[in-house]
Design a protein around this motif. Structure first.
Motif, short mmCIF file in Angstrom:
data_model
loop_
_atom_site.label_atom_id
_atom_site.label_comp_id
_atom_site.label_asym_id
_atom_site.label_seq_id
_atom_site.Cartn_x
_atom_site.Cartn_y
_atom_site.Cartn_z
N ILE A 1 0.83 -1.20 0.00
CA ILE A 1 0.00 0.00 0.00
C ILE A 1 0.87 1.26 0.00
O ILE A 1 0.53 2.27 -0.64
CB ILE A 1 -0.96 -0.01 1.20
CG1 ILE A 1 -2.07 -1.05 0.97
CG2 ILE A 1 -1.56 1.36 1.46
CD1 ILE A 1 -2.97 -1.29 2.17
N MET B 1 -7.93 1.96 5.28
CA MET B 1 -7.61 1.15 4.10
C MET B 1 -8.67 0.07 3.87
O MET B 1 -8.99 -0.27 2.73
CB MET B 1 -6.23 0.52 4.26
CG MET B 1 -5.07 1.51 4.21
SD MET B 1 -4.97 2.44 2.65
CE MET B 1 -5.78 3.99 3.12
N ARG C 1 -8.83 -1.46 0.12
CA ARG C 1 -7.44 -1.81 -0.16
C ARG C 1 -6.99 -3.08 0.57
O ARG C 1 -5.88 -3.56 0.32
CB ARG C 1 -6.51 -0.65 0.25
CG ARG C 1 -6.79 0.68 -0.40
CD ARG C 1 -6.40 0.69 -1.87
NE ARG C 1 -5.01 0.39 -2.11
CZ ARG C 1 -4.02 1.29 -2.03
NH1 ARG C 1 -4.30 2.56 -1.69
NH2 ARG C 1 -2.77 0.94 -2.29
N ALA D 1 -11.54 1.78 2.25
CA ALA D 1 -11.22 2.14 0.87
C ALA D 1 -11.12 0.92 -0.05
O ALA D 1 -10.86 1.07 -1.25
CB ALA D 1 -9.90 2.92 0.83
#
Length: 330
Positions: A183, A288, A293, A291
């Motif tokens: 990430i 995250m 991710r 989102a």
């Protein structure tokens, strides 16, 4: 007196479902109705009797999500909100706490390890240890804590985008570190002794490189993370660090860290210990996840009910190579 169901490791090798009194309310604390519990390597070690300073019986469980029963005074959380519990109970007085590093508090007590944890229906914890998790599933929220461990180590390393990172050890912590290094823009290689563990990790990190220990190609990495829990691997990892690079130790084991000073010195190597996680790491993981991710479905490889955990946790303790994260549904 009101009772609640509780999973208790009575002694090494003896794990039981029983009833205990519900915890009493405390000033400055919040009652949480536990929904999901991640099973950690530490829990397997406690069950196996490999935590020499742990007092039995012990209610394990420190990877916790649930619903707040009480509202917080500052308005961050209302009754019924989904929350993540930070399991690190700190003193607030020692040097580490005073300089903003409560993750390495001199008097730290971790839920489920130094004091009874969250393998139960309700728990009462300090308000400061409760983080809102709206937008996540309860199962995903129960994985925030273990991912925060890896995220903290990655943040400590301060890697540059495009740099090469090697993570040694493809267990949950190593996979978490590899995920958050990715990430952050690093080119990630994950290395392990087990081909099956690497195959599990590939489902989480399809863009990473994967290498078996013993078959790894020579090379140097700007950042090397050790997540093996093996002192021999920790002592041997320096060889993979590039000149000017950093060596980050996520593992904590009994033993002496030993490597040749000329090898360490000629690299001008930065040696970094990484312990637990901070609130910022929990919040980064939650962000995250929101989102998209973090592939939460690939991480949660196994699940069980509260009642069936008595049977399944001992089985998984003997065969951890087939799972990444097992979750108990309360």
């Amino acid at each position: 007196m009101s009772l609640m169901k509780t999973l208790v490791c009575v002694e090494p090798g003896r794990f039981e479902l029983t009833e205990r009194p519900r915890p009493e309310a405390k000033p400055g604390h919040v009652r949480v109705r536990i929904g999901h519990i991640g099973i950690c390597g530490t829990d397997y070690h406690i069950y196996g009797g490999h935590q020499p300073f742990l007092a039995y019986p012990r209610v394990m469980g420190h990877e916790l999500s649930g619903r707040a029963v009480d509202a917080l005074a500052d308005g961050r959380i209302a009754a019924g909100d989904l929350v993540v519990i930070n399991p690190y109970l700190t003193c607030g007085r020692c040097h580490a706490c005073q300089i903003g590093k409560p993750n390495c508090c001199e008097n730290i007590a971790v839920l489920g390890v130094h004091t009874d944890g969250g393998m139960c229906q309700e728990i009462v914890v300090p308000e400061a240890n409760i983080y809102p998790a709206q937008g996540l599933s309860e199962q995903a929220a129960a994985m925030v804590e273990f991912l925060a461990i890896g995220a903290h180590g990655v943040r400590r390393a301060q890697m540059q985008p495009g740099s090469r990172a090697l993570i040694v050890g493809a267990g949950p912590i190593g996979i978490g570190a590899a995920l958050f290094a990715t990430i952050d823009g690093a080119e990630v290689t994950l290395r392990d002794t087990s081909a099956s563990r690497l195959e599990l990790a590939r489902k989480v990190l399809p863009e990473a490189r994967f290498e078996l220990v013993g078959e790894a190609a020579p090379g140097a990495y700007e950042t090397v993370f050790d997540a093996t829990g093996n002192i021999h691997a920790m002592n041997g990892g320096l060889q993979w660090v590039a000149h000017g690079g950093a060596y980050v130790l996520l593992s904590v084991v009994k033993g002496d860290l030993v490597f040749a000073d000329p090898e360490f010195h000629k690299r001008e190597c930065t040696l970094i210990a990484s312990r637990n996680a901070l609130r910022a790491d929990f919040e980064h993981v939650i962000a995250m996840m929101r989102a998209g991710r973090v592939p939460v479905d690939a991480l949660a490889t196994h699940g069980t009910s509260f009642e069936d955990a008595v049977t399944n946790l001992p089985l998984w303790a003997e065969d951890r190579g087939t799972l990444i994260k097992a979750i108990i549904r309360v």
